[in-house]
Design an enzyme around this catalytic site. Structure first.
Site, short mmCIF file in Angstrom:
data_model
loop_
_atom_site.label_atom_id
_atom_site.label_comp_id
_atom_site.label_asym_id
_atom_site.label_seq_id
_atom_site.Cartn_x
_atom_site.Cartn_y
_atom_site.Cartn_z
N HIS A 93 0.85 -1.19 0.00
CA HIS A 93 0.00 0.00 0.00
C HIS A 93 0.89 1.25 0.00
CE1 HIS A 93 -2.81 3.04 1.50
NE2 HIS A 93 -3.79 2.24 1.09
N GLU A 135 -3.16 2.00 -7.30
CA GLU A 135 -3.39 3.25 -6.58
C GLU A 135 -2.79 4.41 -7.37
OE1 GLU A 135 -2.95 2.85 -1.99
OE2 GLU A 135 -1.26 1.80 -2.87
#
Length: 278
Positions: free
Chosen positions: A115, A194
């Site tokens: 992430h 992302e």
């Protein structure tokens, strides 16, 4: 197969401490989320959609114990250490780090790795040591992915480019895929994209054409691996994301971005409904 993931970050922190938790006391927070969502999630065909929830480590046990019989919820953790325990080897000398073995023993089936917040943390630590090689971050993440898979976990592997990397997005994302997935059983991995440059207040969200371009690139680069949108699946973009053939699901975090900002189970279920009917 569609994949709907939920990254609960540190949404357990009460508002009086600067957090966004208005739904339940700390000791009941994870169990409340599972209990308030799992029965509705059972209405979906599990051959068609997977539901994974990534909890802060503190809440994994409560989340697992709240699962009902035949619950569709897969409880996951937010990262693991790059080394693990082994019979006849290291029996747990990992102070402050969570091993894959401990998370599997606690009931986790899946883990989110790479992430942007984890990447930023690793980059900051390396920078303190004078290291600016982003390939080093991908190598560390590769070790984490291998540890997770070796313990039987599935992995949501996040990739993405920052604003200063946007002009060379192919190179950046290509290395994140090549190095991060080197010698990995990719059947156990789903990619989350992302667009870091577009996430946050005041930034312009990535549009359909851009997301489609990236998804096609990832599928071509990986031989067709499943990819979900990791920039925030929400009510406003659920129908748009569902209309992209190359996108296989999404990653939800906050469900309310105005007023009493935070995560709310009923709004989570509404996002899923909008996406699945789209």
């Amino acid at each position: 197969m569609k994949h709907i993931y939920l990254n609960l970050k540190r949404f357990d922190v009460p508002t009086e401490f600067g957090g966004v938790n208005r739904i339940a006391p700390m000791t009941e927070w994870a169990s409340y989320i599972v209990k308030q969502t799992q029965e509705e999630l059972k209405k979906y065909n599990r051959d068609e959609v997977e539901f994974g929830m990534y909890f802060p480590e503190l809440h994994v046990l409560n989340a697992v114990s709240a699962k009902s019989e035949d619950s569709p919820v897969k409880v996951g953790c937010q990262g693991i250490y790059r080394a693990d325990t082994a019979v006849g080897g290291n029996f747990g000398a990992f102070t402050t780090n969570r091993s894959a073995s401990s998370m599997v023993a606690a009931g986790c089936e899946t883990v989110i790795i790479g992430h942007c917040e984890e990447r930023n943390d690793k980059a900051g630590i390396l920078a303190e040591a004078g290291v600016t090689d982003t390939d080093a971050i991908n190598r560390l993440l590769n070790q984490e992915i291998k540890c997770a898979i070796a313990r039987g976990m599935t992995v949501l592997y996040c990739i993405g480019e920052k604003s200063e990397e946007q002009e060379r997005w192919e190179e950046v994302l290509g290395k994140q895929l090549e190095i991060g997935l080197q010698d990995v059983d990719t059947s156990k991995v789903v990619i989350a994209y992302e667009p870091i440059w577009s996430i946050g207040p005041g930034k312009t969200p990535a549009g359909k054409d851009y997301i489609t371009k990236i998804a096609r690139f990832v599928k071509e680069k990986t031989g067709g691996m499943d990819i979900v949108y990791g920039g925030g699946l929400k009510q406003e973009n659920a129908a748009m994301l569902a209309s992209i053939d190359e996108i296989d699901g999404g990653l939800i975090a906050l469900t309310r971005f105005q007023g009493e900002i935070g995560y709310y189970p009923d709004e989570y279920l509404e996002i899923i409904r909008l996406y699945m009917q789209g």
